[in-house]
Design an enzyme around this catalytic site. Sequence first.
Site, PDB file in Angstrom:
ATOM      1  CD  GLU A 197      -3.333   0.510   1.309  1.00 23.40           C
ATOM      2  OE1 GLU A 197      -4.204   1.269   0.901  1.00 23.40           O
ATOM      3  OE2 GLU A 197      -3.426  -0.602   1.761  1.00 23.40           O
ATOM      4  CG  ASN A 225       8.959   6.186  -1.984  1.00 22.74           C
ATOM      5  OD1 ASN A 225       8.620   5.171  -2.896  1.00 22.74           O
ATOM      6  ND2 ASN A 225       9.084   7.481  -2.477  1.00 22.74           N
ATOM      7  NE  ARG A 226       5.959  -0.175   3.127  1.00 23.43           N
ATOM      8  CZ  ARG A 226       5.080   0.014   2.310  1.00 23.43           C
ATOM      9  NH1 ARG A 226       4.606   1.201   1.802  1.00 23.43           N
ATOM     10  NH2 ARG A 226       4.212  -1.110   2.107  1.00 23.43           N
ATOM     11  CG  LEU A 227      11.250   7.382   2.728  1.00 22.44           C
ATOM     12  CD1 LEU A 227      12.034   8.249   1.748  1.00 22.44           C
ATOM     13  CD2 LEU A 227      12.330   6.795   3.703  1.00 22.44           C
TER      14      LEU A 227
END
Length: 215
Positions: A12, A193-195
């Site tokens: 996601e 981007n999981r940031l």
Amino acid sequence: MDNSAELVALREEYCAHGLRRVDLDPDPFKQFGVWFTAAIEAGVRDVNAMTLATVSPGGQPTGRVVLLKGYSHDGFIFYTNYHSEKGHHLEKNPRAGLVILWKELERQIRIDGIAEKLSRDECLRYFHSRPVGSQLGAWVSHQSEVIDARRVLDARMAELTERFAGQEIPLPPYWGGYRVKPDRFEFWQGRPNRLHDRFRYTRESESWRLERLAP
Ligand SMILES: Cc1cc2nc3c(=O)[nH]c(=O)nc-3n(C[C@H](O)[C@H](O)[C@H](O)COP(=O)(O)O)c2cc1C
């Protein structure tokens, strides 16, 4: 059964909102209120459901969902059976962790602190605000004890419905609330981007230190 490939493929992207230091209230309770209101306005289902983590006397952490029934600068309130597993854990070690996930808003809040029992008056007031069936349920269920069959509950419900017919149902002596007094909060906002954005508040006597954490 191995469905790990399916789970690995689940991805996601989180991109609804960003979170900057300037967006955050220096008071984490106020910040909680802002996000809680936003979650209600967004129509999040089970908006007050949160995972409560406790630790057993042997050091085993465990979590279960409870409902947030109030919050203020004094802490975060939930109600339960004091003789349940969580009740026994908190008796020996009052340290508790709360986690709320508002998936629709890509937000998570963690709250860590000390759980203390509410006064009997507070418990009474809340207990009698509940539907009669729930009040009876608190008498019927010795929460977290092993039972032989569903019919044990049904039989006890029938018996207690008769016993308390036509009278105010008393507050069971083993039933009530806890207030978790936080010493740490974390506000998490999903980002691409999981940031993700993460901010932690740590209690420092009368104020709170606010720090950004790596995702
Ligand atoms: C959505 C949801 C809300 C729940 N709310 C409560 C609650 O407010 N209080 C409670 O004692 N248990 C609640 N439960 C049940 C607990 O998750 C748990 O099964 C129960 O408290 C026994 O936990 P324990 O054996 O770890 O003490 C809820 C469960 C769900 C799924």
